[in-house]
Design a protein around this motif. Structure first.
Motif, PDB file in Angstrom:
ATOM      1  N   ASP A 108      -5.415  -1.608  -4.896  1.00 56.61           N
ATOM      2  CA  ASP A 108      -4.799  -2.051  -3.643  1.00 56.61           C
ATOM      3  C   ASP A 108      -5.657  -3.151  -3.014  1.00 56.61           C
ATOM      4  O   ASP A 108      -6.647  -2.860  -2.351  1.00 56.61           O
ATOM      5  CB  ASP A 108      -4.650  -0.858  -2.690  1.00 56.61           C
ATOM      6  N   GLU A 109      -5.301  -4.376  -3.265  1.00 51.48           N
ATOM      7  CA  GLU A 109      -6.044  -5.546  -2.796  1.00 51.48           C
ATOM      8  C   GLU A 109      -7.539  -5.435  -3.098  1.00 51.48           C
ATOM      9  O   GLU A 109      -8.367  -5.523  -2.184  1.00 51.48           O
ATOM     10  CB  GLU A 109      -5.833  -5.752  -1.301  1.00 51.48           C
TER      11      GLU A 109
ATOM     12  N   SER B 215       0.842  -1.208   0.000  1.00 50.91           N
ATOM     13  CA  SER B 215       0.000   0.000   0.000  1.00 50.91           C
ATOM     14  C   SER B 215       0.867   1.245   0.000  1.00 50.91           C
ATOM     15  O   SER B 215       0.546   2.241  -0.668  1.00 50.91           O
ATOM     16  CB  SER B 215      -0.908   0.013   1.224  1.00 50.91           C
TER      17      SER B 215
HETATM   18 MG   LIG Z   1      -2.114  -2.738   2.172  1.00 55.21          MG
END
Ligand SMILES: [Mg+2]
Ligand SMILES: Nc1ncnc2c1ncn2[C@@H]1O[C@H](COP(=O)(O)OP(=O)(O)OP(=O)(O)O)[C@@H](O)[C@H]1O
Lengths: 293, 263
Positions: free
Chosen positions: B189-190, B69
């Motif tokens: 992000d994921e 991140s």
């Molecule tokens: Mg993360």
């Protein structure tokens, strides 16, 4: 800044945070009512002072045992003065009648004998005689033999001036207080609104919204609150004025000969614009503080 | 996709301008010796070098807390590098003033694990916000949002309340919001972190379809079942450093096994 989009988003904000804004606008309206009421007082005092100042008059109270010839002579002298418009002789009987008529105090006073009312000469001065001039005329008239006392209403004017000054100061102080009030209340409202919209602000920032774009609606909402609360206050005062002025007018007319007036157009415009501007400035300041963007 | 002009005040993508030839030849994103410290003694990223070409699809992986991140945040300037450079289209992002950051972000589409869509807005409003911030005319917004919703498989669902959608559908709304301004680079992000495996594959496929139209995609995930299903370039962050495989997990050359790689 895109004004149209800001207006759309501000309207949505006002709709979604209805309750918050109703509370804010109501409390600000109370503050504006206080200010407006004081301004109303100032306006009316000012109007009364102007009216009295223009219609200058002097009352000469005559001695009870005054020689009618002296009185006649006095009248001739007075009518000869350039500043004098008209002279009226008021006998004790007339004075008693007009007192009972104007004062409207009830039956128990009608038994008053006319002797307690002194005879007088009511001197109406021409338009535009200054107060100093009427004072000096009054001074000279005390020397006449038939005159017991002269009332030129100078101390009245002094008192009125003091009252007017005090009221103006009060209004100015209240205006400053209301300004702080608006800034504080709107600041607090904006803080809550920012907290509630934290998520959408974040999304907009991530999509690439500029700070101006994010702040725009908050400033508009603050402006609206300021404007709406001053408008509400004006409407409340107007309603009060319309409901009461008939009864107040007759009493006031009897006492002072003047009528109640409402706030002038410029005062109203200043209140509305002032409310909007302070609201916008207050929210711009606080949105900068609470929206660390 | 093509035809509509995008307002991009960011210098290298001015209104509707397609990148010039020399710009096309250059990598879209370059990280040069990047350091990021949250604690003075221990950098989260240390000496990261990375180059992403236009049109690539890149997995970014690594154990939890590795700095995936953080790496993405450096690209959309949520964070600023402490050392080194981050070049987006040849321009150093770290040197952008705060005022220019919005214009950088208009060239990026960002998707998160937690969707970040506004519950009390409709699907349409959630997607349209990405265009409203650039003051696009409503008529254009309507057609572009409809098009984006169609691409993510939510055609005609614009008027629905977002809170009524399923998790997978909500993430599709977020993807539509990311792609509707036609950004050059998508940062995810994921994006599948909150979805079950079946839906995760759907969303991955959606990003691949977007990638197929020429958009560069950085896809951060620690879900190794996703990574192992595909042959994309793989970048792994561990202990603040990156190591990479050009073609998926099968070709991974590191001495360590899959499990240390993805946590
Ligand atoms: Mg993360
Ligand atoms: N703003 C911050 N302040 C302090 N430390 C931070 C901050 N952001 C991240 N970190 C630290 O940096 C490290 C990397 O965090 P990051 O969120 O990038 O990890 P990640 O790889 O995305 O992990 P995950 O897979 O769990 O999402 C962590 O140790 C985290 O505690």
């Amino acid at each position: 800044m895109d004004v149209k989009s800001a207006i759309t988003r501000a309207r949505r904000g006002l709709r979604e945070e209805r309750r918050l804004y109703v509370v804010a606008v109501t409390s600000l309206a109370v503050a504006f009512i206080c200010l407006g009421a004081t301004l109303l007082g100032v306006t009316n005092l000012d109007a009364a002072a102007t009216r009295w100042g223009q219609s200058g008059r002097i009352t000469l109270f005559l001695k009870d045992d005054a020689d009618p010839q002296d009185i006649a002579q006095l009248r001739v002298v007075l009518e000869g003065l350039a500043d004098v418009d008209e002279v009226t002789h008021v006998t004790p009987t007339q004075a008693r009648e007009s007192f009972l008529e104007e004062a409207d105090v009830g039956a128990d006073l009608s038994s008053l004998p006319s002797e307690v009312f002194p005879a007088s000469l009511e001197v109406a001065l021409v338009q535009g005689v200054t107060r100093e001039r009427s004072e000096s005329i009054a001074m000279r008239l005390t020397q006449f033999r038939a005159v017991s006392d002269v009332e030129s209403y100078g101390s009245w004017f002094q008192k009125l001036d003091n009252l007017l000054w005090g009221a103006r100061m009060l209004a100015a102080g209240l205006a400053v207080l209301v300004m702080f009030c608006v800034v504080a209340v709107i600041g607090n409202t904006i803080r809550l609104a920012v907290a509630r919209r934290r998520q959408e602000i974040e999304v907009m920032k991530l999509c690439g919204a500029t700070n101006g774009f994010v702040r725009g609606p908050f400033v508009l909402e603050g402006m609206f609150q300021g404007f709406a609360s001053s408008l509400l206050a004006i409407l409340a005062l107007l309603a009060g004025y319309l409901a009461l002025h008939d009864s107040v007018d007759s009493t006031l007319a009897a006492l002072t000969g003047s009528r109640v007036v409402f706030l002038g157009a410029w005062t109203l415009v200043a209140m509305l614009l002032g409310g909007a501007v302070i609201g916008a400035v207050g929210s711009a300041v606080s949105v900068r503080r609470y929206l660390a963007v | 996709m093509q035809g509509t002009k995008v307002v991009r005040p960011f210098p290298f993508f001015r209104a509707g301008q397609r990148a010039s030839q020399p710009q096309l030849a250059k990598p879209i994103l370059v990280l040069e010796d990047v350091y990021k410290f949250f604690r003075p003694d221990q950098p989260t990223l240390r000496g990261v070098d990375l180059s992403v070409e236009r049109g690539e699809f890149v997995f970014i992986t690594g154990p939890s807390g590795a700095g995936k991140s953080t790496l993405l945040k450096l690209v959309y300037r949520e964070l600023r590098v402490d050392e080194g450079r981050v070049l987006f289209c040849g321009r150093d992002i770290a040197r952008l003033t705060d005022k220019s950051i919005p214009f950088l972000r208009r060239n990026l589409g960002i998707v998160f694990q937690d969707f970040r869509i506004i519950d009390h807005w409709t699907v349409f409003e959630n997607v349209a916000v990405a265009l409203e911030i650039v003051s696009m005319p409503q008529r254009l917004i309507r057609s572009r949002v409809a098009e984006a919703l169609e691409r993510v498989g939510l055609a005609g669902r614009g008027p629905e309340q977002t809170s009524n959608l399923s998790g997978g559908e909500q993430q599709r709304v977020a993807v539509a919001r990311a792609i509707v301004p036609e950004p050059a680079l998508i940062l995810a992000d994921e994006p599948t972190g909150n979805l079950d495996p079946h839906l995760a594959i759907d969303i991955l496929t959606l990003f691949e379809e977007i990638n197929a139209t020429g958009t560069t995609v950085l896809f951060a995930t620690h879900d190794h079942s996703l990574i192992s299903k595909r042959d994309h370039r793989l970048i792994s962050i561990d202990d603040g450093r990156v190591s990479e495989a050009q073609q998926g997990l099968k070709h991974w050359q590191g001495s360590s096994g899959i499990h240390t790689l993805v946590g």
